[in-house]
Design a protein around this motif. Structure first.
Motif, PDB file in Angstrom:
ATOM      1  N   PRO A   8       0.822  -1.218   0.000  1.00 19.99           N
ATOM      2  CA  PRO A   8       0.000   0.000   0.000  1.00 19.99           C
ATOM      3  C   PRO A   8       0.860   1.273   0.000  1.00 19.99           C
ATOM      4  O   PRO A   8       0.571   2.237  -0.714  1.00 19.99           O
ATOM      5  CB  PRO A   8      -0.816  -0.115   1.294  1.00 19.99           C
ATOM      6  CG  PRO A   8      -0.877  -1.565   1.571  1.00 19.99           C
ATOM      7  CD  PRO A   8       0.437  -2.114   1.108  1.00 19.99           C
ATOM      8  N   MET A   9       1.935   1.249   0.796  1.00 21.99           N
ATOM      9  CA  MET A   9       2.851   2.399   0.823  1.00 21.99           C
ATOM     10  C   MET A   9       3.488   2.590  -0.553  1.00 21.99           C
ATOM     11  O   MET A   9       3.531   3.700  -1.081  1.00 21.99           O
ATOM     12  CB  MET A   9       3.972   2.156   1.842  1.00 21.99           C
ATOM     13  CG  MET A   9       3.619   2.481   3.253  1.00 21.99           C
ATOM     14  SD  MET A   9       5.088   2.420   4.305  1.00 21.99           S
ATOM     15  CE  MET A   9       5.053   0.751   4.875  1.00 21.99           C
ATOM     16  N   ALA A  10       3.976   1.467  -1.110  1.00 21.23           N
ATOM     17  CA  ALA A  10       4.676   1.545  -2.399  1.00 21.23           C
ATOM     18  C   ALA A  10       3.744   2.064  -3.494  1.00 21.23           C
ATOM     19  O   ALA A  10       4.137   2.928  -4.300  1.00 21.23           O
ATOM     20  CB  ALA A  10       5.214   0.166  -2.770  1.00 21.23           C
ATOM     21  N   ALA A  11       2.495   1.562  -3.510  1.00 20.05           N
ATOM     22  CA  ALA A  11       1.565   1.969  -4.576  1.00 20.05           C
ATOM     23  C   ALA A  11       1.291   3.467  -4.522  1.00 20.05           C
ATOM     24  O   ALA A  11       1.311   4.156  -5.554  1.00 20.05           O
ATOM     25  CB  ALA A  11       0.263   1.182  -4.443  1.00 20.05           C
ATOM     26  N   SER A  12       1.044   3.983  -3.326  1.00 20.43           N
ATOM     27  CA  SER A  12       0.748   5.426  -3.225  1.00 20.43           C
ATOM     28  C   SER A  12       1.974   6.267  -3.571  1.00 20.43           C
ATOM     29  O   SER A  12       1.859   7.331  -4.197  1.00 20.43           O
ATOM     30  CB  SER A  12       0.212   5.772  -1.836  1.00 20.43           C
ATOM     31  OG  SER A  12       1.061   5.261  -0.843  1.00 20.43           O
ATOM     32  N   LEU A  13       3.151   5.761  -3.187  1.00 25.54           N
ATOM     33  CA  LEU A  13       4.379   6.511  -3.501  1.00 25.54           C
ATOM     34  C   LEU A  13       4.656   6.495  -5.004  1.00 25.54           C
ATOM     35  O   LEU A  13       4.999   7.544  -5.594  1.00 25.54           O
ATOM     36  CB  LEU A  13       5.562   5.907  -2.725  1.00 25.54           C
ATOM     37  CG  LEU A  13       6.866   6.680  -2.786  1.00 25.54           C
ATOM     38  CD1 LEU A  13       6.711   8.082  -2.215  1.00 25.54           C
ATOM     39  CD2 LEU A  13       7.968   5.955  -2.021  1.00 25.54           C
ATOM     40  N   ILE A  14       4.492   5.339  -5.618  1.00 25.21           N
ATOM     41  CA  ILE A  14       4.703   5.253  -7.072  1.00 25.21           C
ATOM     42  C   ILE A  14       3.681   6.140  -7.789  1.00 25.21           C
ATOM     43  O   ILE A  14       4.012   6.864  -8.735  1.00 25.21           O
ATOM     44  CB  ILE A  14       4.599   3.778  -7.552  1.00 25.21           C
ATOM     45  CG1 ILE A  14       5.795   2.989  -7.013  1.00 25.21           C
ATOM     46  CG2 ILE A  14       4.543   3.681  -9.071  1.00 25.21           C
ATOM     47  CD1 ILE A  14       5.653   1.486  -7.141  1.00 25.21           C
ATOM     48  N   GLY A  15       2.431   6.085  -7.292  1.00 23.25           N
ATOM     49  CA  GLY A  15       1.386   6.951  -7.864  1.00 23.25           C
ATOM     50  C   GLY A  15       1.798   8.410  -7.817  1.00 23.25           C
ATOM     51  O   GLY A  15       1.618   9.162  -8.777  1.00 23.25           O
ATOM     52  N   ALA A  16       2.384   8.813  -6.684  1.00 22.47           N
ATOM     53  CA  ALA A  16       2.817  10.217  -6.526  1.00 22.47           C
ATOM     54  C   ALA A  16       3.893  10.561  -7.540  1.00 22.47           C
ATOM     55  O   ALA A  16       3.826  11.593  -8.222  1.00 22.47           O
ATOM     56  CB  ALA A  16       3.323  10.437  -5.107  1.00 22.47           C
ATOM     57  N   LEU A  17       4.859   9.675  -7.682  1.00 21.69           N
ATOM     58  CA  LEU A  17       5.980   9.964  -8.595  1.00 21.69           C
ATOM     59  C   LEU A  17       5.509  10.023 -10.050  1.00 21.69           C
ATOM     60  O   LEU A  17       5.947  10.883 -10.825  1.00 21.69           O
ATOM     61  CB  LEU A  17       7.087   8.915  -8.429  1.00 21.69           C
ATOM     62  CG  LEU A  17       7.769   8.914  -7.050  1.00 21.69           C
ATOM     63  CD1 LEU A  17       8.737   7.752  -6.924  1.00 21.69           C
ATOM     64  CD2 LEU A  17       8.488  10.234  -6.803  1.00 21.69           C
ATOM     65  N   LEU A  18       4.596   9.107 -10.397  1.00 18.82           N
ATOM     66  CA  LEU A  18       4.117   9.093 -11.790  1.00 18.82           C
ATOM     67  C   LEU A  18       3.292  10.339 -12.129  1.00 18.82           C
ATOM     68  O   LEU A  18       3.155  10.694 -13.295  1.00 18.82           O
ATOM     69  CB  LEU A  18       3.298   7.824 -12.041  1.00 18.82           C
ATOM     70  CG  LEU A  18       4.111   6.520 -12.092  1.00 18.82           C
ATOM     71  CD1 LEU A  18       3.188   5.320 -12.246  1.00 18.82           C
ATOM     72  CD2 LEU A  18       5.134   6.546 -13.220  1.00 18.82           C
ATOM     73  N   CYS A  19       2.745  10.980 -11.103  1.00 12.07           N
ATOM     74  CA  CYS A  19       1.973  12.211 -11.351  1.00 12.07           C
ATOM     75  C   CYS A  19       2.850  13.324 -11.926  1.00 12.07           C
ATOM     76  O   CYS A  19       2.337  14.323 -12.448  1.00 12.07           O
ATOM     77  CB  CYS A  19       1.326  12.716 -10.059  1.00 12.07           C
ATOM     78  SG  CYS A  19      -0.099  11.755  -9.582  1.00 12.07           S
ATOM     79  N   LEU A  20       4.155  13.150 -11.816  1.00 12.93           N
ATOM     80  CA  LEU A  20       5.053  14.190 -12.343  1.00 12.93           C
ATOM     81  C   LEU A  20       5.115  14.164 -13.872  1.00 12.93           C
ATOM     82  O   LEU A  20       5.561  15.131 -14.496  1.00 12.93           O
ATOM     83  CB  LEU A  20       6.456  14.017 -11.755  1.00 12.93           C
ATOM     84  CG  LEU A  20       6.565  14.345 -10.256  1.00 12.93           C
ATOM     85  CD1 LEU A  20       7.909  13.915  -9.709  1.00 12.93           C
ATOM     86  CD2 LEU A  20       6.354  15.839 -10.017  1.00 12.93           C
ATOM     87  N   ALA A  21       4.694  13.032 -14.470  1.00 13.30           N
ATOM     88  CA  ALA A  21       4.720  12.944 -15.943  1.00 13.30           C
ATOM     89  C   ALA A  21       3.734  13.940 -16.552  1.00 13.30           C
ATOM     90  O   ALA A  21       2.619  14.087 -16.064  1.00 13.30           O
ATOM     91  CB  ALA A  21       4.358  11.523 -16.365  1.00 13.30           C
ATOM     92  N   ARG A  22       4.172  14.622 -17.587  1.00 13.08           N
ATOM     93  CA  ARG A  22       3.312  15.641 -18.211  1.00 13.08           C
ATOM     94  C   ARG A  22       2.508  15.017 -19.348  1.00 13.08           C
ATOM     95  O   ARG A  22       2.796  15.236 -20.519  1.00 13.08           O
ATOM     96  CB  ARG A  22       4.171  16.778 -18.766  1.00 13.08           C
ATOM     97  CG  ARG A  22       4.799  17.647 -17.708  1.00 13.08           C
ATOM     98  CD  ARG A  22       5.780  18.605 -18.360  1.00 13.08           C
ATOM     99  NE  ARG A  22       6.408  19.463 -17.375  1.00 13.08           N
ATOM    100  CZ  ARG A  22       5.953  20.664 -17.049  1.00 13.08           C
ATOM    101  NH1 ARG A  22       4.867  21.148 -17.621  1.00 13.08           N
ATOM    102  NH2 ARG A  22       6.593  21.408 -16.165  1.00 13.08           N
ATOM    103  N   ILE A  23       1.557  14.193 -18.994  1.00 17.16           N
ATOM    104  CA  ILE A  23       0.672  13.586 -19.997  1.00 17.16           C
ATOM    105  C   ILE A  23      -0.762  13.924 -19.615  1.00 17.16           C
ATOM    106  O   ILE A  23      -1.125  13.813 -18.428  1.00 17.16           O
ATOM    107  CB  ILE A  23       0.845  12.038 -20.042  1.00 17.16           C
ATOM    108  CG1 ILE A  23       2.314  11.689 -20.315  1.00 17.16           C
ATOM    109  CG2 ILE A  23      -0.058  11.423 -21.097  1.00 17.16           C
ATOM    110  CD1 ILE A  23       2.661  10.231 -20.112  1.00 17.16           C
ATOM    111  N   GLU A  24      -1.545  14.322 -20.588  1.00 15.84           N
ATOM    112  CA  GLU A  24      -2.939  14.740 -20.350  1.00 15.84           C
ATOM    113  C   GLU A  24      -3.725  13.678 -19.578  1.00 15.84           C
ATOM    114  O   GLU A  24      -3.765  12.507 -19.985  1.00 15.84           O
ATOM    115  CB  GLU A  24      -3.585  14.987 -21.726  1.00 15.84           C
ATOM    116  CG  GLU A  24      -5.008  15.471 -21.683  1.00 15.84           C
ATOM    117  CD  GLU A  24      -5.132  16.963 -21.379  1.00 15.84           C
ATOM    118  OE1 GLU A  24      -6.241  17.389 -21.108  1.00 15.84           O
ATOM    119  OE2 GLU A  24      -4.116  17.671 -21.426  1.00 15.84           O
ATOM    120  N   LYS A  25      -4.333  14.042 -18.489  1.00 16.90           N
ATOM    121  CA  LYS A  25      -5.208  13.193 -17.649  1.00 16.90           C
ATOM    122  C   LYS A  25      -4.491  12.010 -17.000  1.00 16.90           C
ATOM    123  O   LYS A  25      -5.117  11.196 -16.317  1.00 16.90           O
ATOM    124  CB  LYS A  25      -6.394  12.655 -18.475  1.00 16.90           C
ATOM    125  CG  LYS A  25      -7.332  13.721 -18.955  1.00 16.90           C
ATOM    126  CD  LYS A  25      -8.710  13.470 -18.435  1.00 16.90           C
ATOM    127  CE  LYS A  25      -9.642  14.603 -18.822  1.00 16.90           C
ATOM    128  NZ  LYS A  25     -10.786  14.696 -17.965  1.00 16.90           N
TER     129      LYS A  25
END
Lengths: 452, 211
Positions: A8-25
């Motif tokens: 659960p920790m890893a998934a939320s952290l990975i989710g946070a990092l991937l949000c940095l990608a500049r792709i629409e939606k």
């Protein structure tokens, strides 16, 4: 260390990092995927054996906290996908909102999973860092002021809990939760550390007298942020208090927690009666529920099961309530109770869900909150005389009347406006949450088994 | 060791009392920086006495982050907004705040004496307790957000001093985590303080924070 427990920790952290990608939606899609995956992982963890190693400590209490966090986190992410467009001039881009939301969830998962009281403190302080800017998303003066009050009051309170950690360490020579829970001998510094922990973490949990940031923040934060704050952030702070009380077998520490819980319920219920702003009304209701939970924590035993039934059911019902407050605000453009009229006619789905939620958060049957509060009150009756118990029930009744009268007034008053319900996700997510809040009662035996 | 701690502790108390009567924010920030360097010197000394490389790392972290990075960050923020450099109307007068500071110091000593002294066994442990209360008072007595932030960090420094002297064996991960969190709090506070200045003010906005 089994890898599954940190997923659960890893998934939320990975989710946070991937949000940095500049792709629409992309930030929305990835946040939904990652948050849903945390629910799956937390359900799997629920059926795995308890774990206690150098880094992790997951018993039934932690597992239930992880599951509750993951569900409210997922609902918040899904609701945010439809809500953010109603914020006129957000403080930052959407991807930063999701980045912070995912990091916020990560810090909560971290806080309830680690096997070190010092790291629990680090995690809870990190929730302040990751969530502060989320409060100020609407970018107006009062929300920024509320954010500042949040940072300064909560951080100062957490300095007290830091010192409590130091005292606990001085008394026991360890901060490992697993060791603390099995310890028999300790020095007299432990009760002092325990009481300071209750004040310090109580600041974050909205416990009187350090609660003053809570109505400001819940009142001014965007609806999904208020929902996750109220639903799970405050219980995460209570989690630290639960642990401290578990390993501090000293009667006066528990009495101290009981008195603070009692005062919290009294103050919150009294203030609910005079509220004119519906988000602040819901915020004080959260405070009242946290007060009840603290009373249950201080009593322990059977009442602790009641605490978790209350916390879980409240998390779903209150997050739903705040989501619906977002629906109201986006349509009526006001936070004043008197200016919101005829919700039943204009926003029927929102109105009836809100009606059920108001009953749920004030402990009406058949919602889980009712059973949670009953369990706590029954144990309280065996400890205190009936006069004190009746006094508490009286203030719970005051909270119930204040909430349901004011919500009823918004829903059933006359209005000549047009029908204006929100998009499907905006009304569906609160309905699901409300259903969960009722469904909790079917899991009471299971919750009891997991916690024992 | 005890004498050195007393010297460090009293220096910290004097620096905080100086902060109480100072109205220029930059001077308060610089005073805080000096206070942090003094704590790091104490930790350096402690690391040599105890032959502990972890305490040495903590001393370096304290000097780098509390002494240098955080004050520099705040001073840069201040330089962008010269209006905030002086607090024009503190919540209470200088003389009154100094008297209250002294009363707080006495109160902290009595409180420590009654609650902790028997268990800790070190009389000078009252100094960090006094510093914590002084930091809290700095937050309460000032309206300027930068000074309130400094007040919070004085509380943090006091807690650090308390730990460093009385309980140096506290796990390093906890203390390092504290330092990292402090960076986060300061960075976020810096952003919020800038926003406080740049957001258009509406008189009816604060009605929403009543009740």
């Amino acid at each position: 260390m089994s890898i599954i427990y940190i997923l659960p920790m890893a998934a939320s952290l990975i989710g946070a990092l991937l949000c940095l990608a500049r792709i629409e939606k992309f930030e929305e899609i990835i946040s939904v995927i990652m948050s849903v995956s945390t629910i799956i992982f937390s359900i799997v963890i629920l059926f795995l054996p308890d774990v206690s190693d150098a880094f992790l400590f997951l018993d039934g209490i932690s597992k239930i906290m992880i599951l509750t966090i993951s569900i409210v986190y997922t609902m918040t992410v899904i609701f945010s996908t439809t809500f953010l467009k109603y914020i006129d001039e957000p403080l930052f881009q959407k991807r930063f909102y999701y980045l912070l939301l995912n990091l916020f969830a990560f810090s909560m998962f971290f806080s309830v999973s680690v096997n070190n009281l010092g790291l629990v403190w680090v995690g809870i302080e990190a929730t302040t860092v990751t969530s502060a800017l989320l409060v100020a998303v609407e970018n107006d003066e009062s929300s920024i002021e509320a954010t500042w009050r949040y940072i300064i009051i909560v951080s100062s309170g957490l300095v007290i809990s830091f010192i409590s950690n130091v005292l606990i360490y001085a008394a026991t020579d360890t901060l490992d939760i697993s060791k603390l829970l099995t310890m028999n001998a300790f020095s007299a510094l432990l009760p002092l550390g325990g009481m300071m922990a209750i004040i310090g973490y109580g600041t974050k949990a909205g416990i009187f007298p350090m609660h003053t940031w809570l109505p400001d923040v819940h009142g001014k934060a965007p609806a999904p942020v208020s929902a996750i704050f109220s639903g799970v952030l405050l219980p995460v702070a209570l989690y630290a208090i639960i642990r401290v009380i578990q390993f501090t077998p000293v009667a006066y520490v528990k009495t101290f927690a009981l008195v603070l819980g009692f005062l919290t319920v009294i103050i919150a219920a009294s203030l609910m009666a005079v509220q004119t702003n519906y988000k602040r009304l819901f915020a004080y209701s959260t405070m009242e529920n946290m007060g009840m939970a603290l009373i249950g924590i201080s009593l322990g035993g059977y009442a602790l099961i009641g605490v978790f039934v209350l916390i879980i059911s409240h998390a779903f019902a209150k997050s739903s309530t705040f989501f619906l407050s977002g629906n109201l605000l986006s349509r009526y453009k006001t936070l004043k109770i008197d200016d919101v009229k005829g919700v039943a006619k204009r926003m029927p789905s929102t109105a009836y869900t809100l009606l059920f939620d108001a009953m749920a958060i004030t402990g009406m049957p058949p919602f889980g909150t009712f059973f949670g509060e009953i369990m706590i009150i029954l144990v309280l009756l065996s400890v205190l005389n009936i006069g004190w118990t009746l006094l508490l029930v009286g203030f719970l009744a005051l909270a119930f009347i204040s909430m349901n009268f004011k919500v009823g007034k918004m829903i059933f008053s006359d209005s000549e406006g047009e029908k204006m319900d929100r998009k499907r996700i905006g009304t569906l997510v609160p309905i699901i949450d409300t259903v969960f809040s009722v469904a909790v009662i079917f899991f009471i035996p299971f919750i009891s088994k997991v916690i024992k | 060791m005890k004498d050195f701690f007393m010297l460090i502790g009293f220096s910290e108390v004097l620096l905080v009392i100086f902060m109480q009567w100072e109205v220029y924010v930059t001077k308060i920030v610089k005073t805080f920086s000096i206070g942090s360097y003094i704590i790091s010197i104490f930790l350096f000394y402690l690391s040599f006495v105890q032959h502990s490389y972890l305490v040495l790392i903590l001393a370096i972290l304290t000097a780098a982050i509390r002494g240098f990075f955080i004050p520099t960050f705040i001073l840069r923020r201040l330089s962008k907004d010269p209006r905030r450099e002086r607090e024009s109307k503190p919540a209470m007068g200088t003389a009154f705040s100094i008297i209250i500071s002294l009363v707080i110091a006495i109160f902290a000593y009595v409180l420590y004496d009654v609650t902790m002294l028997n268990f800790v066994g070190v009389l000078s442990g009252a100094i960090p307790v006094a510093l914590i209360f002084q930091g809290a008072f700095l937050i309460i007595s000032r309206k300027n957000a930068f000074i309130q932030l400094i007040g919070y960090m004085v509380m943090e420094n006091a807690a650090f001093l308390f730990t460093g002297y009385l309980f140096p064996d506290l796990p390093f991960s906890v203390e390092a985590g504290t330092v990292l969190d402090l960076i986060g709090v300061v960075m976020i506070s810096g952003i919020i303080m800038r926003m406080r200045e740049s957001t258009p003010k509406k008189s009816d906005d604060f009605d929403e924070l009543r009740g």
